[in-house]
Design a protein around this motif. Sequence first.
Motif, PDB file in Angstrom:
ATOM      1  N   ASN A  38      -0.217 -11.899   4.594  1.00 47.52           N
ATOM      2  CA  ASN A  38      -0.795 -12.439   3.366  1.00 47.52           C
ATOM      3  C   ASN A  38      -1.492 -11.356   2.558  1.00 47.52           C
ATOM      4  O   ASN A  38      -1.531 -11.400   1.326  1.00 47.52           O
ATOM      5  N   GLU A  39      -2.052 -10.356   3.243  1.00 53.50           N
ATOM      6  CA  GLU A  39      -2.732  -9.263   2.549  1.00 53.50           C
ATOM      7  C   GLU A  39      -1.747  -8.356   1.812  1.00 53.50           C
ATOM      8  O   GLU A  39      -2.140  -7.587   0.937  1.00 53.50           O
ATOM      9  N   ARG A  40      -0.453  -8.442   2.144  1.00 60.74           N
ATOM     10  CA  ARG A  40       0.546  -7.600   1.505  1.00 60.74           C
ATOM     11  C   ARG A  40       1.241  -8.298   0.340  1.00 60.74           C
ATOM     12  O   ARG A  40       2.240  -7.807  -0.175  1.00 60.74           O
ATOM     13  N   VAL A  41       0.734  -9.453  -0.064  1.00 60.47           N
ATOM     14  CA  VAL A  41       1.299 -10.210  -1.178  1.00 60.47           C
ATOM     15  C   VAL A  41       0.604  -9.816  -2.477  1.00 60.47           C
ATOM     16  O   VAL A  41      -0.616  -9.656  -2.516  1.00 60.47           O
ATOM     17  N   GLY A  42       1.367  -9.634  -3.555  1.00 58.49           N
ATOM     18  CA  GLY A  42       0.788  -9.355  -4.866  1.00 58.49           C
ATOM     19  C   GLY A  42       0.357  -7.926  -5.085  1.00 58.49           C
ATOM     20  O   GLY A  42      -0.383  -7.633  -6.025  1.00 58.49           O
ATOM     21  N   LEU A  43       0.828  -6.996  -4.249  1.00 60.81           N
ATOM     22  CA  LEU A  43       0.462  -5.593  -4.408  1.00 60.81           C
ATOM     23  C   LEU A  43       1.296  -4.952  -5.510  1.00 60.81           C
ATOM     24  O   LEU A  43       2.419  -5.389  -5.789  1.00 60.81           O
ATOM     25  N   PRO A  44       0.781  -3.909  -6.161  1.00 60.08           N
ATOM     26  CA  PRO A  44       1.594  -3.204  -7.161  1.00 60.08           C
ATOM     27  C   PRO A  44       2.749  -2.490  -6.482  1.00 60.08           C
ATOM     28  O   PRO A  44       2.690  -2.185  -5.281  1.00 60.08           O
ATOM     29  N   PRO A  45       3.838  -2.212  -7.211  1.00 57.72           N
ATOM     30  CA  PRO A  45       4.979  -1.512  -6.613  1.00 57.72           C
ATOM     31  C   PRO A  45       4.560  -0.171  -6.024  1.00 57.72           C
ATOM     32  O   PRO A  45       3.792   0.575  -6.626  1.00 57.72           O
ATOM     33  N   ALA A  46       5.074   0.130  -4.843  1.00 59.40           N
ATOM     34  CA  ALA A  46       4.766   1.397  -4.180  1.00 59.40           C
ATOM     35  C   ALA A  46       5.673   2.498  -4.724  1.00 59.40           C
ATOM     36  O   ALA A  46       6.719   2.220  -5.306  1.00 59.40           O
ATOM     37  N   PRO A  47       5.281   3.755  -4.561  1.00 56.90           N
ATOM     38  CA  PRO A  47       6.149   4.861  -4.989  1.00 56.90           C
ATOM     39  C   PRO A  47       7.500   4.798  -4.280  1.00 56.90           C
ATOM     40  O   PRO A  47       7.593   4.350  -3.133  1.00 56.90           O
ATOM     41  N   ARG A  48       8.558   5.271  -4.948  1.00 60.12           N
ATOM     42  CA  ARG A  48       9.919   5.224  -4.403  1.00 60.12           C
ATOM     43  C   ARG A  48      10.586   6.597  -4.523  1.00 60.12           C
ATOM     44  O   ARG A  48      11.627   6.727  -5.172  1.00 60.12           O
ATOM     45  N   PRO A  49      10.015   7.635  -3.911  1.00 57.69           N
ATOM     46  CA  PRO A  49      10.590   8.974  -4.076  1.00 57.69           C
ATOM     47  C   PRO A  49      12.008   9.099  -3.540  1.00 57.69           C
ATOM     48  O   PRO A  49      12.777   9.943  -3.993  1.00 57.69           O
ATOM     49  N   ASP A  50      12.377   8.249  -2.567  1.00 54.98           N
ATOM     50  CA  ASP A  50      13.708   8.316  -1.964  1.00 54.98           C
ATOM     51  C   ASP A  50      14.602   7.168  -2.416  1.00 54.98           C
ATOM     52  O   ASP A  50      15.675   6.965  -1.860  1.00 54.98           O
ATOM     53  N   GLU A 113       3.030  -5.947 -10.919  1.00 53.68           N
ATOM     54  CA  GLU A 113       2.814  -6.622  -9.641  1.00 53.68           C
ATOM     55  C   GLU A 113       4.135  -6.791  -8.919  1.00 53.68           C
ATOM     56  O   GLU A 113       5.105  -7.297  -9.479  1.00 53.68           O
ATOM     57  N   GLY A 114       4.199  -6.350  -7.668  1.00 53.15           N
ATOM     58  CA  GLY A 114       5.414  -6.517  -6.879  1.00 53.15           C
ATOM     59  C   GLY A 114       5.531  -7.939  -6.357  1.00 53.15           C
ATOM     60  O   GLY A 114       4.523  -8.627  -6.154  1.00 53.15           O
ATOM     61  N   ILE A 115       6.754  -8.387  -6.128  1.00 52.45           N
ATOM     62  CA  ILE A 115       6.975  -9.746  -5.631  1.00 52.45           C
ATOM     63  C   ILE A 115       7.588  -9.769  -4.234  1.00 52.45           C
ATOM     64  O   ILE A 115       7.767 -10.850  -3.665  1.00 52.45           O
ATOM     65  N   TRP A 116       7.894  -8.607  -3.653  1.00 52.15           N
ATOM     66  CA  TRP A 116       8.545  -8.580  -2.352  1.00 52.15           C
ATOM     67  C   TRP A 116       7.686  -9.226  -1.276  1.00 52.15           C
ATOM     68  O   TRP A 116       8.194  -9.941  -0.409  1.00 52.15           O
TER      69      TRP A 116
END
Length: 255
Positions: A38-50, A113-116
């Motif tokens: 539940n704490e990982r819901v609604g976080l901003p998108p993480a960096p995607r260097p790869d 905001e990320g939705i994953w």
Amino acid sequence: MFRRRAKGEDAADQLDEFVDADSEDVAGATSEDEDDANERVGLPPAPRPDGPFDSTEIDDAKEGRVDLGGLLVPGVEGMELRVEVAGDAIVAATLVLGNSAVQLQAFAAPKNEGIWGEVRKEIADGITAQGGAVDEEETALGWGLRARVPVQLPDGTQGVQLVRFVGCDGPRWFLRGVISGQAAVQPESADALEQIFRKTVVVRGEGPMAPRDPIVLRLPEDAQMVADGMPQQQGHPGVDDLNPFERGPEITEVR
């Protein structure tokens, strides 16, 4: 070029050796695990260097990739490329490589905001409600799900299908992958499909879209759609399309 796949060659047959009605269940999540999820819901998108990449982040994005409009997917020797249709729109692509497959589907998402995390929880809840079992796992592709999904076997008995769900939040889009077959059972077999997921480019476009609207795909210009009579997938990132081996029209890339 693209050719029609032989009618008798159904990748679903490749799953038989990996599906067992008497297999042990994956351990259920504990309350502590659920709190962490539940704490990982609604976080901003993480960096995607790869990767996966946005079309604005990479030069010559079409080089070495199959152009499906909303997705540019890496071309791999011997892969079969199948598309999923919702109504008149193509909303997902499945890449079959040997005894494994990855289904790719892209959706619009909020800008900041990320939705994953939210989608991942919905998928887990849906599988559990169907009598399946789910574990959340952290891999090289980030947080994902390893699941055992109830399925009906060709002989009419009940079994389970092992699948992995991976996802990535990007700038105003979300890319989901469903890994099936040998790559879902044997981690050492998943490298090629994980690289396909990483090297995929999302072409979101600048037009307004509601969050979770599927980013529509199209066939390559030199490909011809051939319906195979299999059930069609839906375009929602939920639990109504857990089996990427049940698919709609298909094409096969030969390199």
